[in-house]
Motif scaffolding. Structure first.
Motif, PDB file in Angstrom:
ATOM      1  N   SER A   1       0.839  -1.182   0.000  1.00  0.00           N
ATOM      2  CA  SER A   1       0.000   0.000   0.000  1.00  0.00           C
ATOM      3  C   SER A   1       0.883   1.244   0.000  1.00  0.00           C
ATOM      4  O   SER A   1       1.662   1.460   0.946  1.00  0.00           O
ATOM      5  CB  SER A   1      -0.916   0.003   1.229  1.00  0.00           C
ATOM      6  OG  SER A   1      -1.745   1.146   1.240  1.00  0.00           O
ATOM      7  N   THR A   2       0.807   2.047  -1.042  1.00  0.00           N
ATOM      8  CA  THR A   2       1.686   3.211  -1.149  1.00  0.00           C
ATOM      9  C   THR A   2       1.183   4.356  -0.261  1.00  0.00           C
ATOM     10  O   THR A   2       0.002   4.442   0.072  1.00  0.00           O
ATOM     11  CB  THR A   2       1.748   3.713  -2.605  1.00  0.00           C
ATOM     12  OG1 THR A   2       0.429   3.988  -3.076  1.00  0.00           O
ATOM     13  CG2 THR A   2       2.374   2.657  -3.489  1.00  0.00           C
ATOM     14  N   ASP A   3       2.136   5.212   0.119  1.00  0.00           N
ATOM     15  CA  ASP A   3       1.854   6.397   0.931  1.00  0.00           C
ATOM     16  C   ASP A   3       1.179   6.060   2.259  1.00  0.00           C
ATOM     17  O   ASP A   3       0.237   6.719   2.674  1.00  0.00           O
ATOM     18  CB  ASP A   3       0.972   7.391   0.148  1.00  0.00           C
ATOM     19  CG  ASP A   3       1.626   7.850  -1.135  1.00  0.00           C
ATOM     20  OD1 ASP A   3       2.861   8.046  -1.122  1.00  0.00           O
ATOM     21  OD2 ASP A   3       0.919   7.997  -2.151  1.00  0.00           O
ATOM     22  N   LYS A   4       1.668   5.008   2.919  1.00  0.00           N
ATOM     23  CA  LYS A   4       1.113   4.608   4.216  1.00  0.00           C
ATOM     24  C   LYS A   4       2.179   4.623   5.311  1.00  0.00           C
ATOM     25  O   LYS A   4       2.141   3.805   6.225  1.00  0.00           O
ATOM     26  CB  LYS A   4       0.477   3.214   4.114  1.00  0.00           C
ATOM     27  CG  LYS A   4      -0.828   3.201   3.324  1.00  0.00           C
ATOM     28  CD  LYS A   4      -1.923   3.999   4.033  1.00  0.00           C
ATOM     29  CE  LYS A   4      -3.248   3.904   3.301  1.00  0.00           C
ATOM     30  NZ  LYS A   4      -3.225   4.499   1.966  1.00  0.00           N
ATOM     31  N   CYS A   5       3.139   5.561   5.219  1.00  0.00           N
ATOM     32  CA  CYS A   5       4.197   5.599   6.236  1.00  0.00           C
ATOM     33  C   CYS A   5       3.838   6.483   7.421  1.00  0.00           C
ATOM     34  O   CYS A   5       4.469   6.394   8.472  1.00  0.00           O
ATOM     35  CB  CYS A   5       5.502   6.114   5.605  1.00  0.00           C
ATOM     36  SG  CYS A   5       6.395   4.832   4.680  1.00  0.00           S
TER      37      CYS A   5
END
Length: 496
Positions: A491-495
């Motif tokens: 899942s991108t941009d989940k930091c």
């Protein structure tokens, strides 16, 4: 007299006009060229926009970072008074903070090129260690979380977590590693120890320290352990010549505000050598019986690796739900080599076009070779040479309008973006056997290698038939391991 064109001549003139347009962009003022690059996309393939200026600003920023490991000490002392005990069999969630290496242990490199050289040398040692294991094998619950920082890896290491060991608690930076089956830290008395940022753990001051006897199941659960005169001992060796040897013990691990876990099997290293960049040891997240998540009987864990040139942090989480927007694939295992996490991949795409690579390239063979590993410690993704060549050539074909630069060590496809502020480049995706497509962030496949504007395609060939997805490609993506259902999610941009 009007000029009459047939279909063939129209096609030729259209291509000529497009060629002239691309050629003329190189001679436009920089601002005009940048605007064109930012707003123009080809209808023939999918593209991403690389913000060169932002990336280079971060390059200059990371070189000026001051070590921040000392900032945690007062906060940790306050947390010790509020800890509670976590049961290994519970299903609650918890997390650690993860931090990038340079945000904690800045090595004061003179320039960014030197920093990248160091990273790639560590990376080569890591890959050698993994492939040596492959060759050798061919011959024969709580929702917890912790911060993840970009830092060290096994024999290398780019990300760190902060944990407490013993009672009373002593705090240390360690390297979370999906390629390790055993937890270990350096211990007094030190017959040989490398330099670490925190004082070396002193078992004599801990009331929860206990030796693991030879007859214990934990001593028989791993090929890394054995019975000697003083009880159960362990030996871990890495591809760059790093190692840790000592006694296997059980200890209480404290997880900041999450509480603590009792009787965790951990190696107490009295003889250690390596390039662990200030870390006290390793938090093993592999699939072996002595790993951390095996002890706590975690149903899942996940991490998100922040971009390594930042001073931000993210989390390493246990038993937390997978983000709803994740693209998923089967989480596979290799019966010949049980440590690593393999992902079901059928191919790769460049610019939205499937690259001509046989899907069998990424399948685990009966011999144990092949397959594609997701590894937190490897830096640059490796593909078998034929697959790499096909992918690289596809990328080069769609970037003929970009100015090329000389290769950089193992990175043979580089570009000169010194005169632009943004660049439009083809997208890159992994095609997953679950039917989904994991599209990489642009900085997950084009990385700066100096502070002048040289960016390189962050993939490299492997002489071995195994593929490895490295942490450059995983930056900015939450990678979730569902251990119960054998599913991996991206899942991108989940930091944050």
């Amino acid at each position: 007299m009007p000029l009459i064109l047939n279909n063939n001549s129209s096609f030729i003139l259209m291509n000529l006009a497009f060629t002239i347009l691309i050629f003329s962009l190189n001679f436009l003022p920089h601002d005009a060229a940048n605007i064109t690059a930012a707003t123009t996309t080809s209808p023939e393939f999918s593209t991403s926009v690389l913000n060169v200026t932002t990336a280079l600003n971060q390059v200059h920023h990371v070189l000026s970072l001051k070590p921040s490991f000392h900032l945690h000490q007062n906060h940790e002392q306050q947390q010790q008074q509020t800890q509670h005990t976590l049961s290994p069999s519970s299903s609650s969630s918890f997390s650690f903070q993860l931090h990038p290496r340079e945000s904690l242990f800045n090595a004061h490199h003179h320039n960014y090129r030197s920093l990248v050289l160091t990273r790639l040398r560590r990376d080569s040692a890591r890959v050698s260690w993994i492939t040596s294991h492959l060759n050798k094998s061919n011959l024969r619950p709580e929702h917890l979380s912790a911060p993840v920082t970009s830092g060290v890896s096994q024999g290398t290491g780019e990300y760190f977590a902060r944990i407490g060991v013993g009672q009373p608690t002593q705090h240390f930076y360690i390297v979370p590693d999906t390629g390790s089956d055993i937890n270990w830290i350096q211990c007094k008395p030190c017959n040989q120890c490398y330099k670490q940022s925190d004082p070396i753990f002193d078992p004599s001051t801990s009331s929860s320290y206990a030796l693991v006897p030879c007859k214990a199941k934990q001593c028989k659960d791993s090929e890394l352990t054995g019975c000697y005169k003083n009880g159960c001992e362990y030996d871990v060796f890495y591809g760059d010549g790093s190692f840790s040897s000592g006694v296997l013990v059980t200890e209480t691990l404290s997880l900041g505000k999450n509480g603590s876990v009792k009787r965790v099997p951990i190696g107490c290293g009295h003889l250690n050598h390596g390039t662990f960049a200030g870390a006290a040891g390793i938090l093993g997240l592999g699939r072996g019986a002595l790993s951390f998540q095996a002890h706590i009987k975690a149903s899942s864990f996940s991490y998100c690796l922040v971009y390594r040139d930042t001073n931000k942090s993210s989390t390493l989480e246990f038993n937390s739900p997978r983000p709803g927007d994740s693209v998923t694939a089967p989480l596979l295992s290799n019966p010949k080599l049980k440590t690593f996490y393999y992902v079901g991949v059928t191919g790769v795409s460049v610019g939205g076009r499937r690259v001509s690579i046989p899907s069998s390239t990424f399948a685990i063979k009966p011999s144990g070779m092949g397959g594609i590993i997701v590894d937190s410690g490897t830096t640059v993704t490796r593909l078998p040479t034929p697959a790499f060549n096909a992918m690289r050539d596809a990328f080069v074909e769609l970037t003929r309008h970009l100015r090329r630069a000389k290769g950089f060590l193992i990175l043979d496809t580089c570009y000169d973006f010194s005169s632009v502020t943004v660049a439009t480049v083809p997208t890159v995706s992994f095609e997953l056997s679950g039917g989904g497509s994991w599209r990489l962030p642009v900085l997950g496949y084009l990385i700066p290698v100096d502070d002048k504007g040289t960016f390189c395609f962050a993939f490299a060939p492997s002489v071995e038939p195994v593929s490895i997805i490295g942490n450059v490609q995983q930056q900015g993506t939450r990678v979730s391991f569902d251990l119960v259902n054998s599913v991996i999610g991206f899942s991108t941009d989940k930091c944050s």
